[in-house]
Structure formats: C-alpha cells, structure tokens
Design an enzyme around this catalytic site. Structure first.
Site, mmCIF file in Angstrom:
data_model
loop_
_atom_site.group_PDB
_atom_site.id
_atom_site.type_symbol
_atom_site.label_atom_id
_atom_site.label_comp_id
_atom_site.label_asym_id
_atom_site.label_seq_id
_atom_site.Cartn_x
_atom_site.Cartn_y
_atom_site.Cartn_z
ATOM 1 N N GLY A 123 -0.936 5.369 3.197
ATOM 2 C CA GLY A 123 -2.138 4.571 2.983
ATOM 3 C C GLY A 123 -2.402 3.673 4.168
ATOM 4 N N ASP B 129 -1.351 -13.742 -2.663
ATOM 5 C CA ASP B 129 -2.104 -12.492 -2.497
ATOM 6 C C ASP B 129 -1.766 -11.497 -3.595
ATOM 7 O OD1 ASP B 129 -4.051 -10.988 -1.273
ATOM 8 O OD2 ASP B 129 -2.726 -10.139 0.246
#
Length: 382
Positions: free
Chosen positions: A84, A204
């Site tokens: 990815g 995050d």
C-alpha cells in the site's frame, strides 16, 4: 496510513535534512523528553517513557538495517511486493535474509509529508512501548537520506480494508469480529494513556492505522504523530494541529490544545465506522450525510432509529441490545465537550464485555452468563 492537517489542507512539501534536529524531536514528542543519542534505549530519568508501569520492564532496542538489506528483502522494492501507499510513502512486504522473517517495510517518501522528526518519533515510541495491541517495530534504516521502518507483517491488512469497498468473495466482518477489533484497539489506546509513563497521546487514530493479524487481532500502527501527554499540573499539551480530517476532536482542531480525551473522540469515530460501515468523511454521500458524526447525532436521540445505523453488510445479524450498547459508547466518545467523554479505561470495560457476548446468528441469542457492566460515564480530568 498517511496524515494531513486537521483543517484538511496538507502542508507543503518540506526539504529533507540529513541530520535530525534536537529541537524538532522535543517539539514533536513533548517538551519534557529528550532525544536519545546513539543506540535507542530507555532513559532512566523520570521524564522518559517508562514501560515498567504495567509490569514489563524489559526493553529490546530496535535493530538497525542497511538499505541494501532491505532492498534485498523486497527484491529491490518490486511492484508485486507493494502492500500500500499513502502520504508517507510506500509499504512493501519483504523477507529478511538474516532471520527468514516476513516483515512489512515502510519506505518514507523523501519529498513526502512524514519527515525526519516523525521518523525518529516513531522509532523512539515503538522501541519503548510494547503491548499486544501495538504493532511491533523490528528495526529501521537511516542510510544517507533513506528512511525506512521495519514492522512485523500483519497478514490481514488494515481495518479500513475490511470495512469499505470489500471485493467480491472477501469475508465480511461479522458482529463478533467487529467487537473484538474495537475492544482490542481500545486496549492499545488504554496502554498508551494509562500504562505508559508519562502518558502518550496517539493523535492519529483511524481505521487505516488499525492493522489486523491472524484471527483479526488488532494492533495500532503509525506513531509518527504521537506526543507525550501532560504531566504534573498541566491539563493539556499545546501543539500545531495535525492528524486526519474527520477524526480530530473539535477542541483540538480549534485551539491546538491536545489531551487524552482528544484520542477518545477519535476512537469514537472509529467505533462508529465499525458499527455503521460508513466513513468518517464520505463526499459521495448526500450533503447532510457526508460527516459521520453530523449524520449520527440526530439518530442517537431516538433509540427506535438505532437499527438504521447498523452496517447493511451485517444483514441484520447483530444483537439489538449489543448494538444499542455499542452505539451508546460511541455517542459518549464523540461528545463535543471533552470533559463529557469517558476515559479510555471505561471504554475498554464496556467493549470487552460486548466482545465477550458471542452472538449466534442461527439462534439469535447471546451465549454468556455474565452480567453487563454499567455503561461508562464521563469522567473529568485527563
């Protein structure tokens, strides 16, 4: 797995620097920590991260790798090894020659958003923090201007991969698996908030940063934006607003004042995504439904509408009471006022209970003699 400012406007590209500046590391992790020269190891000062608070005082420093070793592991970063990519760069699947171990190797984009500071913060954090629900950092490479991180390989990818745009033939997440993932992610966050000393604010938390191992075991990843939390009489940490649009707590986005409750808000968004199958921000939806919280808040007020919030992919196979309880937890986590949100330990208690209630779609019953714990209440502080 990348990040953008909460305002939704990404920073401009920054020039890479060959040396990691001391002041940058202090600003990113918090004023009361110092970069550790040479080999990474735990600082004995009371202001350093101390993993012994939860009974684990052992510490293994991250390994260092040469760029050549990691290029060999990924067959020269071949396209077929690519797992990815995002704002940080690319992640490749590789195999280390020295140990024959399968790993995930993140190669930071030299012109990307994640720079030297975030790279060093992630190495320091994951070298000092160890928990079954945090991804394990095996090592790193800092050859010249190359910055790479080597993690344990998580074969099932990210939670995001299993919630959205699921390909035909791929297994859909059932209710039991969703609650298992939610409880595990909450436990990882609890470790950062309550066991690490001083506490760590993740900053995050999102579905793409929750990676899944065998049996859908969840682990938090990507710690480049993590900061040490407030200590002593301090109530918050002031910092520039960073994170991912749609997950940032409103008070943090508006003032830059970061607390542990900022993470609790982000977790509430993730829990809503797990329950509803909707994205935090989805511009393909109608105007009033693009923001997940804005869509959910009116529905929270009417229990009769709770069934409308369940992911259609569940095809009605979920326990109504479990759905109500999970939505109640999510609703408290995304309260606009930070002091109205629960602490993560109470969220863990509630979700661990829900995960223990095995739903059998064939009998439409729950197999567990245990009594439900009280729904978590908001607690001031933190």
């Amino acid at each position: 797995m990348g990040w953008i400012p909460c305002s939704g406007n990404p920073d401009g590209k920054k020039k890479r620097k060959s040396k990691m500046k001391k002041m940058e590391v202090q600003e990113s992790m918090g004023d009361h920590t110092k970069p550790i020269p040479g080999k990474l190891k735990r600082n004995s000062s009371t202001n350093s991260i101390d993993p012994s608070k939860n009974g684990n005082s052992d510490h293994i420093a991250a390994q260092t790798f040469t760029f050549r070793e990691l290029a060999t592991a990924t067959r020269n970063f071949r396209t077929e090894c690519l797992l990815g990519e995002g704002g940080f760069g690319r992640v490749y699947k590789g195999r280390l020659d020295s140990t024959n171990q399968v790993v995930a190797i993140k190669q930071l984009d030299r012109d990307g958003l994640q720079g030297n500071r975030e790279f060093l913060v992630e190495v320091l954090m994951l070298s000092l923090l160890h928990h079954p629900n945090l991804v394990n950092l095996i090592g790193y490479c800092a050859d010249g201007d190359q910055r790479l991180l080597v993690y344990e390989y998580m074969p099932l990818g990210s939670l995001e991969d299993h919630l959205y745009d699921v390909s035909l033939g791929k297994k859909r997440l059932d209710w039991n698996t969703r609650m298992k993932i939610a409880a595990g992610a909450a436990k990882g966050l609890e470790y950062l908030h309550d066991k690490a000393n001083p506490p760590v604010i993740y900053r995050d938390l999102k579905c793409s940063n929750i990676l899944l191992g065998e049996g859908y075991h969840p682990k938090l990843s990507d710690f480049g934006l993590a900061k040490l939390g407030p200590v002593g009489e301090n109530t918050h940490v002031s910092t520039r607003v960073m994170g991912t649009y749609g997950y940032c707590a409103p008070e943090y986005a508006m003032t830059g004042q970061l607390t542990l409750k900022s993470d609790v808000y982000s977790f509430g968004i993730v829990l809503l995504e797990i329950i509803t199958g909707r994205k935090a921000i989805d511009n393909s939806k109608a105007a009033g439904e693009q923001n997940l919280v804005a869509w959910a808040k009116p529905l929270f007020k009417d229990r009769r509408k709770f069934s409308q919030m369940a992911d259609p992919m569940l095809q009605g196979q979920y326990p109504p009471r479990g759905l109500y309880q999970a939505l109640a937890v999510a609703a408290m986590c995304v309260q606009e006022q930070a002091n109205m949100r629960p602490v993560i330990a109470d969220v863990v208690t509630a979700l661990t209970y829900l995960a223990s209630q095995r739903y059998d779609p064939n009998s439409h019953s729950l197999q567990s003699p245990r009594l439900a714990p009280p729904t978590p209440t908001s607690k001031r502080g933190r």
